[in-house]
Design a protein around this motif. Structure first.
Motif, PDB file in Angstrom:
ATOM      1  N   ARG A 194       6.921   6.767  -8.588  1.00  0.00           N
ATOM      2  CA  ARG A 194       7.421   8.072  -8.162  1.00  0.00           C
ATOM      3  C   ARG A 194       7.837   8.031  -6.692  1.00  0.00           C
ATOM      4  O   ARG A 194       8.851   8.622  -6.301  1.00  0.00           O
ATOM      5  N   LEU A 195       7.095   7.331  -5.858  1.00  0.00           N
ATOM      6  CA  LEU A 195       7.457   7.217  -4.450  1.00  0.00           C
ATOM      7  C   LEU A 195       8.801   6.512  -4.286  1.00  0.00           C
ATOM      8  O   LEU A 195       9.582   6.850  -3.384  1.00  0.00           O
ATOM      9  N   ALA A 251      14.729   7.000  -3.275  1.00  0.00           N
ATOM     10  CA  ALA A 251      16.146   6.906  -3.629  1.00  0.00           C
ATOM     11  C   ALA A 251      16.846   8.245  -3.448  1.00  0.00           C
ATOM     12  O   ALA A 251      17.985   8.310  -2.959  1.00  0.00           O
ATOM     13  N   ALA A 252      16.167   9.346  -3.835  1.00  0.00           N
ATOM     14  CA  ALA A 252      16.751  10.677  -3.664  1.00  0.00           C
ATOM     15  C   ALA A 252      16.922  11.006  -2.187  1.00  0.00           C
ATOM     16  O   ALA A 252      17.970  11.525  -1.758  1.00  0.00           O
ATOM     17  N   TRP A 253      15.921  10.705  -1.394  1.00  0.00           N
ATOM     18  CA  TRP A 253      15.986  10.957   0.047  1.00  0.00           C
ATOM     19  C   TRP A 253      17.110  10.154   0.684  1.00  0.00           C
ATOM     20  O   TRP A 253      17.872  10.668   1.515  1.00  0.00           O
ATOM     21  N   ASP A 280       0.814  -1.211   0.000  1.00  0.00           N
ATOM     22  CA  ASP A 280       0.000   0.000   0.000  1.00  0.00           C
ATOM     23  C   ASP A 280       0.854   1.270   0.000  1.00  0.00           C
ATOM     24  O   ASP A 280       0.375   2.340  -0.397  1.00  0.00           O
ATOM     25  N   LEU A 281       2.096   1.144   0.443  1.00  0.00           N
ATOM     26  CA  LEU A 281       2.967   2.306   0.565  1.00  0.00           C
ATOM     27  C   LEU A 281       3.934   2.452  -0.600  1.00  0.00           C
ATOM     28  O   LEU A 281       4.829   3.294  -0.555  1.00  0.00           O
ATOM     29  N   GLY A 282       3.773   1.624  -1.637  1.00  0.00           N
ATOM     30  CA  GLY A 282       4.599   1.770  -2.822  1.00  0.00           C
ATOM     31  C   GLY A 282       5.769   0.826  -2.912  1.00  0.00           C
ATOM     32  O   GLY A 282       6.622   0.981  -3.791  1.00  0.00           O
ATOM     33  N   GLY A 283       5.856  -0.147  -2.013  1.00  0.00           N
ATOM     34  CA  GLY A 283       6.946  -1.109  -2.052  1.00  0.00           C
ATOM     35  C   GLY A 283       8.052  -0.772  -1.073  1.00  0.00           C
ATOM     36  O   GLY A 283       8.108   0.322  -0.514  1.00  0.00           O
ATOM     37  N   GLU A 284       8.960  -1.718  -0.871  1.00  0.00           N
ATOM     38  CA  GLU A 284      10.001  -1.566   0.141  1.00  0.00           C
ATOM     39  C   GLU A 284      10.915  -0.373  -0.124  1.00  0.00           C
ATOM     40  O   GLU A 284      11.471   0.214   0.797  1.00  0.00           O
ATOM     41  N   ILE A 314       9.615   6.005  -0.494  1.00  0.00           N
ATOM     42  CA  ILE A 314       9.971   6.928   0.562  1.00  0.00           C
ATOM     43  C   ILE A 314       9.179   6.649   1.834  1.00  0.00           C
ATOM     44  O   ILE A 314       9.696   6.816   2.953  1.00  0.00           O
ATOM     45  N   LEU A 315       7.955   6.180   1.692  1.00  0.00           N
ATOM     46  CA  LEU A 315       7.121   5.949   2.865  1.00  0.00           C
ATOM     47  C   LEU A 315       7.640   4.780   3.690  1.00  0.00           C
ATOM     48  O   LEU A 315       7.668   4.841   4.928  1.00  0.00           O
ATOM     49  N   MET A 316       8.075   3.707   3.033  1.00  0.00           N
ATOM     50  CA  MET A 316       8.644   2.579   3.759  1.00  0.00           C
ATOM     51  C   MET A 316      10.000   2.939   4.352  1.00  0.00           C
ATOM     52  O   MET A 316      10.335   2.523   5.469  1.00  0.00           O
ATOM     53  N   ARG A 317      10.802   3.692   3.627  1.00  0.00           N
ATOM     54  CA  ARG A 317      12.108   4.104   4.160  1.00  0.00           C
ATOM     55  C   ARG A 317      11.916   4.963   5.408  1.00  0.00           C
ATOM     56  O   ARG A 317      12.630   4.807   6.409  1.00  0.00           O
ATOM     57  N   GLN A 318      10.961   5.876   5.355  1.00  0.00           N
ATOM     58  CA  GLN A 318      10.679   6.710   6.517  1.00  0.00           C
ATOM     59  C   GLN A 318      10.223   5.855   7.696  1.00  0.00           C
ATOM     60  O   GLN A 318      10.688   6.029   8.822  1.00  0.00           O
ATOM     61  N   ARG A 319       9.312   4.947   7.435  1.00  0.00           N
ATOM     62  CA  ARG A 319       8.768   4.143   8.524  1.00  0.00           C
ATOM     63  C   ARG A 319       9.842   3.256   9.148  1.00  0.00           C
ATOM     64  O   ARG A 319       9.857   3.061  10.378  1.00  0.00           O
TER      65      ARG A 319
END
Length: 229
Positions: free
Chosen positions: A145-146, A151-153, A14-18, A21-26
């Motif tokens: 896009r996420l 990757a940029a973050w 749901d968050l765009g995959g591992e 950015i949302l998974m990296r943040q979490r």
């Protein structure tokens, strides 16, 4: 009307995959929470100091990358983006000032109290981001896009300052202009033995400090070019 759902309640798909950015943040937030929960049970001053330094390094590299990559995006795509990011930037500034006080006063009897206060601010910041800000990136962007944003973050986080610098602006381009030289200095300071994993700190300096300026500015410029199209 879009219903905002906290990213803490969604799975990786749901968050765009591992790699999103949302998974990296979490993942970073979960790691911070684990380390802060370990703090009261540290058995020695050396163990506590090492854990504190690991927390500080993650908090500030993580927040710098947010301010450089994520919040400018959010201000462009989300209603009330200015208000939302402004509130989190105020939280980041408060954490900066409090941790700087801790770092400058190693023998102060209030140090443990200040650290606990810093942990409270970090936990509030995590909740605000996961419940209010990051879901709006999920609403605005597709999975691919996420992952690109992630990757940029990650590239910016890997070369960001790792210590508190309350005088550095919270927004680009000022944060990058002031933060890049500080990043090199911080990562050299991270080599100082505090009981933590020296090999990991050495790798951070070798990979991060040497190329910090070029990587950070390159990522920021590329992200801005993509956002114009």
């Amino acid at each position: 009307m879009t219903v905002t759902v906290s990213i803490s309640r969604l799975d990786a798909a749901d968050l765009g995959g591992e790699g999103s950015i949302l998974m990296r943040q979490r993942r970073d937030h979960a790691r911070l929470d684990t380390m802060m929960n370990r703090w009261p049970s540290c058995g020695s001053d050396e163990e506590r100091d090492a854990l504190w330094q690991d927390i500080v390094q993650l908090v500030f590299s993580h927040a710098f990358a947010e301010e450089t990559v994520l919040w400018p995006l959010l201000r462009r795509v989300a209603s009330h983006g200015e208000e939302l990011t402004g509130r989190v930037e105020e939280e980041h500034q408060a954490i900066n000032e409090l941790v700087a006080r801790v770092e400058k006063s190693p023998g102060d009897p209030r140090r443990s109290e200040w650290i606990e206060e810093a942990f409270t601010l970090v936990r509030q910041d995590i909740r605000d981001e996961e419940d209010e800000l990051l879901p709006r990136l999920r609403d605005a962007f597709g999975d691919r896009r996420l992952r690109r944003i992630g990757a940029a973050w990650e590239a910016v986080r890997a070369t960001a300052p790792t210590r508190p610098h309350p005088g550095v602006p919270r927004r680009p381009p000022g944060n990058a202009l002031r933060g890049v030289p500080l990043s090199v200095f911080d990562r050299l300071r991270d080599l100082a033995p505090v009981g933590g994993p020296a090999a990991r700190r050495t790798a951070l300096v070798a990979c991060g400090a040497a190329g910090a300026a070029g990587v950070l500015f390159g990522v920021v410029r590329a992200a801005r070019r993509r956002d114009r199209h």
